[in-house]
Each structure stands twice: as structure tokens, then as C-alpha cells.
Design an enzyme around this catalytic site. Structure first.
Site, short mmCIF file in Angstrom:
data_model
loop_
_atom_site.label_atom_id
_atom_site.label_comp_id
_atom_site.label_asym_id
_atom_site.label_seq_id
_atom_site.Cartn_x
_atom_site.Cartn_y
_atom_site.Cartn_z
N CYS A 101 0.87 -1.19 0.00
CA CYS A 101 0.00 0.00 0.00
C CYS A 101 0.90 1.23 0.00
O CYS A 101 2.08 1.12 -0.34
CB CYS A 101 -0.98 -0.02 1.17
N ASN A 147 2.30 1.47 4.31
CA ASN A 147 2.61 0.19 4.98
C ASN A 147 2.27 0.22 6.48
O ASN A 147 2.93 -0.44 7.28
CB ASN A 147 4.07 -0.23 4.75
N CYS A 199 -1.49 0.87 7.32
CA CYS A 199 -2.93 0.62 7.46
C CYS A 199 -3.37 -0.64 6.71
O CYS A 199 -3.70 -1.66 7.32
CB CYS A 199 -3.75 1.81 6.95
N ARG A 200 -3.38 -0.58 5.37
CA ARG A 200 -3.97 -1.67 4.58
C ARG A 200 -3.07 -2.88 4.41
O ARG A 200 -3.50 -4.02 4.63
CB ARG A 200 -4.39 -1.13 3.19
N SER A 201 -1.82 -2.67 3.98
CA SER A 201 -1.00 -3.86 3.67
C SER A 201 -0.61 -4.70 4.88
O SER A 201 -0.58 -5.93 4.77
CB SER A 201 0.21 -3.50 2.79
N ASP A 236 -8.01 4.01 0.80
CA ASP A 236 -7.09 4.41 1.86
C ASP A 236 -7.89 4.90 3.07
O ASP A 236 -8.62 5.88 2.98
CB ASP A 236 -6.23 5.56 1.29
P1 4NP Z 1 -1.79 2.83 4.02
O1 4NP Z 1 -2.44 4.18 4.57
O2 4NP Z 1 -1.23 3.17 2.65
O3 4NP Z 1 -2.94 1.90 3.94
O4 4NP Z 1 -0.73 2.43 5.01
C1 4NP Z 1 -1.74 5.39 4.68
C2 4NP Z 1 -0.91 5.60 5.74
C3 4NP Z 1 -0.26 6.82 5.87
C4 4NP Z 1 -0.44 7.81 4.92
C5 4NP Z 1 -1.28 7.59 3.84
C6 4NP Z 1 -1.92 6.37 3.72
N1 4NP Z 1 0.21 9.06 5.07
O5 4NP Z 1 -0.02 9.94 4.23
O6 4NP Z 1 1.00 9.23 6.01
#
Ligand code: 4NP
Length: 147
Positions: free
Chosen positions: A10, A13, A15-17, A118
Site C-alpha cells: 500500500c 505500509n 494501514c492496509r497492507s 485508503d
Molecule cells: P496505508 O495508509 O497506505 O494503507 O498504510 C496510509 C498511511 C499513511 C499515509 C497515507 C496512507 N500518510 O499519508 O502518512
């Protein structure tokens, strides 16, 4: 037997992955290695977002020890399949591929061009929705890859 190596990707790294990694790990019994990475370096070395850790915990899955890392070109050689969450992740990963074989390892984790949205800037419901999408996606991966 050589193990099948699967990478979940993602943006951050956190939240989703990591959630996808934890869910798939919890479902497999076969010789399979599952890891996750982000296309961005914002959270390298950090544990998963507490909202992801909490939803996983509610389902009996412990992802608290995972740590974020950035996707690298070497991941194309290390992994057999690379699953991304959305179109933007897809483009970021594909850009680093040097061969058709590397490109062919990359696909959206959901079928029919669907994305795992996201959840970072939203509320708890977004994480529950992600969990439900990823739970189904992992069942489909297991069936398709015969894990
Ligand atoms: P992820 O979510 O891609 O599912 O881990 C996010 C985590 C952090 C951010 C964006 C998306 N950020 O902008 O810090």
C-alpha cells in the site's frame, strides 16, 4: 518444496497492507511467506496504525510486531506475487519494474479493478470496511493460488 512468497503493498505500509499480511498469514497452513511494504517512506520502521492493529485484534490476529518498510526493486526478485491496494500503488510499483515478468507479478488485490480505499484520514468504519474487503480478497487468493 520452495515456499510461495507473497507481498502486500500500500502507500504507507501501516494501514492496509499490514492488515492484508496478517489476514493472509492467519488463513494459510501451507508453505507460504507473506510480507508487506509501502511505496512511500513516511512511516518506515513504525508499527501498524493503531486502528489496523485494533481491528485485527478483534478478529484474533496480532499484527503489532510488524514494522513498516519501503518497497524496493529487489522485491520483484524476492516475491512471486505482489498485491497492491489501489491504482496509485499499482502505478508506483509498475514504474519500478524492469521486465515484463516483473510487471506480471503485480496485480490489484481485489478483482474487477476494485480498490481498497485508503482509510488513513477517515474513521474507524473505514478500517472495518478495509478488513472486510481484505478478508474476502485473501480467501480468493488462497483459492486461486491453491495455497
Ligand atoms: P496505508 O495508509 O497506505 O494503507 O498504510 C496510509 C498511511 C499513511 C499515509 C497515507 C496512507 N500518510 O499519508 O502518512
Amino acid at each position: 518444496m520452495e515456499s510461495t512468497k507473497i507481498l502486500m503493498v500500500c502507500l504507507g505500509n501501516i494501514c492496509r497492507s499490514p492488515l492484508a499480511q496478517g489476514i493472509l498469514n492467519s488463513k494459510i497452513t501451507s508453505n507460504t511467506f507473506v510480507d508487506s511494504a509501502g511505496t512511500a517512506a513516511y512511516h518506515v520502521g513504525n508499527p501498524p496504525d493503531p486502528r489496523s492493529t485494533e481491528i485485527a485484534k478483534q478478529k484474533g490476529i496480532d499484527i503489532s510486531q510488524y514494522r513498516a518498510r519501503k518497497f524496493t526493486k529487489e522485491d520483484f526478485t524476492k516475491f512471486d506475487q505482489i498485491f497492491v491496494m489501489d491504482q496509485s500503488n499499482f502505478e508506483d510499483v509498475i514504474r519500478l519494474a524492469e521486465t515484463k515478468a516483473e510487471q506480471d507479478k503485480v496485480s490489484l488485490i481485489l478483482p474487477f479493478e476494485q480498490e481498497v480505499p485508503d482509510p488513513y484520514y477517515g474513521g474507524k468504519e473505514g478500517f472495518e470496511y478495509c478488513y472486510s474487503l481484505l478478508d474476502k480478497a485473501c480467501d480468493q487468493i488462497i483459492e486461486k493460488m491453491k495455497l
